[in-house]
Scaffold this motif. Structure first.
Motif, PDB file in Angstrom:
ATOM      1  N   UNK A  82     -75.851  41.763 -29.308  1.00  0.00           N
ATOM      2  CA  UNK A  82     -76.062  40.057 -29.342  1.00  0.00           C
ATOM      3  C   UNK A  82     -75.364  39.610 -30.404  1.00  0.00           C
ATOM      4  N   UNK A  83     -75.097  40.468 -31.635  1.00  0.00           N
ATOM      5  CA  UNK A  83     -74.318  39.834 -32.533  1.00  0.00           C
ATOM      6  C   UNK A  83     -72.974  39.702 -32.287  1.00  0.00           C
ATOM      7  N   UNK A  84     -72.295  40.385 -31.734  1.00  0.00           N
ATOM      8  CA  UNK A  84     -70.914  40.265 -31.011  1.00  0.00           C
ATOM      9  C   UNK A  84     -70.833  39.123 -30.254  1.00  0.00           C
ATOM     10  N   UNK A  85     -71.800  38.996 -29.050  1.00  0.00           N
ATOM     11  CA  UNK A  85     -71.877  37.762 -28.053  1.00  0.00           C
ATOM     12  C   UNK A  85     -71.942  36.347 -29.160  1.00  0.00           C
ATOM     13  N   UNK A  86     -72.728  36.538 -30.201  1.00  0.00           N
ATOM     14  CA  UNK A  86     -72.906  35.315 -30.955  1.00  0.00           C
ATOM     15  C   UNK A  86     -71.639  34.804 -31.559  1.00  0.00           C
ATOM     16  N   UNK A  87     -70.984  35.908 -32.249  1.00  0.00           N
ATOM     17  CA  UNK A  87     -69.749  35.758 -32.914  1.00  0.00           C
ATOM     18  C   UNK A  87     -68.580  35.113 -31.743  1.00  0.00           C
ATOM     19  N   UNK A  88     -68.775  35.737 -30.638  1.00  0.00           N
ATOM     20  CA  UNK A  88     -67.890  35.277 -29.640  1.00  0.00           C
ATOM     21  C   UNK A  88     -67.997  33.995 -29.151  1.00  0.00           C
ATOM     22  N   UNK A  89     -69.169  33.566 -29.058  1.00  0.00           N
ATOM     23  CA  UNK A  89     -69.430  32.321 -28.454  1.00  0.00           C
ATOM     24  C   UNK A  89     -69.284  31.317 -29.299  1.00  0.00           C
ATOM     25  N   UNK A  90     -69.632  31.474 -30.590  1.00  0.00           N
ATOM     26  CA  UNK A  90     -69.470  30.255 -31.659  1.00  0.00           C
ATOM     27  C   UNK A  90     -68.029  30.442 -32.269  1.00  0.00           C
ATOM     28  N   UNK A  91     -67.083  31.038 -31.764  1.00  0.00           N
ATOM     29  CA  UNK A  91     -65.722  31.144 -32.286  1.00  0.00           C
ATOM     30  C   UNK A  91     -65.715  31.699 -33.785  1.00  0.00           C
ATOM     31  N   UNK A  92     -66.592  32.383 -34.298  1.00  0.00           N
ATOM     32  CA  UNK A  92     -66.549  32.910 -35.423  1.00  0.00           C
ATOM     33  C   UNK A  92     -66.111  34.541 -35.513  1.00  0.00           C
ATOM     34  N   UNK A  93     -65.717  35.001 -34.464  1.00  0.00           N
ATOM     35  CA  UNK A  93     -65.344  36.452 -34.588  1.00  0.00           C
ATOM     36  C   UNK A  93     -64.341  36.817 -35.538  1.00  0.00           C
ATOM     37  N   UNK A  94     -63.223  36.047 -35.214  1.00  0.00           N
ATOM     38  CA  UNK A  94     -62.062  36.503 -36.233  1.00  0.00           C
ATOM     39  C   UNK A  94     -62.313  36.399 -37.763  1.00  0.00           C
ATOM     40  N   UNK A  95     -63.133  35.255 -38.031  1.00  0.00           N
ATOM     41  CA  UNK A  95     -63.584  35.017 -39.501  1.00  0.00           C
ATOM     42  C   UNK A  95     -64.510  36.311 -39.869  1.00  0.00           C
TER      43      UNK A  95
END
Length: 98
Positions: free
Chosen positions: A76-89
């Motif tokens: 769920x955390x990964x999906x959140x980071x991907x959907x919000x564009x914050x994964x790279x950060x």
């Protein structure tokens, strides 16, 4: 084709020998117990099939549930980071902390 589910009552209903008949009768059951040993890093067969006190300790009776929760939480955390564009950060921050 329908799915089959094996459900056991809640904590406190476990007993030594629970699941042994499935383990002895079905190859897929053996695979599941072996995988549980690997994933949970405990000897699930020993816990379930041999007389012991650990079978009544929450740490062991709930081990699979905790592992599944952590797995779902990470997903769920990964999906959140991907959907919000914050994964790279996030990955950059993890690299800095490592």
């Amino acid at each position: 084709m329908g799915k089959i589910v094996f459900m056991f009552p809640g904590q406190g209903a476990q007993y030594v020998g629970m699941g042994k008949d499935f383990y002895d009768s079905f190859a897929c059951s053996k695979e599941i117990f072996d995988k549980a040993n690997e994933v949970l890093d405990i000897d699930v067969k020993k816990l379930c099939f041999e007389e012991n006190e650990d079978i009544n300790i929450t740490e062991y009776t709930q081990a699979a549930m905790r592992k599944q929760f952590l797995k779902e939480h990470r997903s769920a955390r990964y999906q959140y980071l991907v959907l919000t564009g914050k994964l790279t950060e996030h990955l950059n921050q993890v690299d800095k902390e490592a």
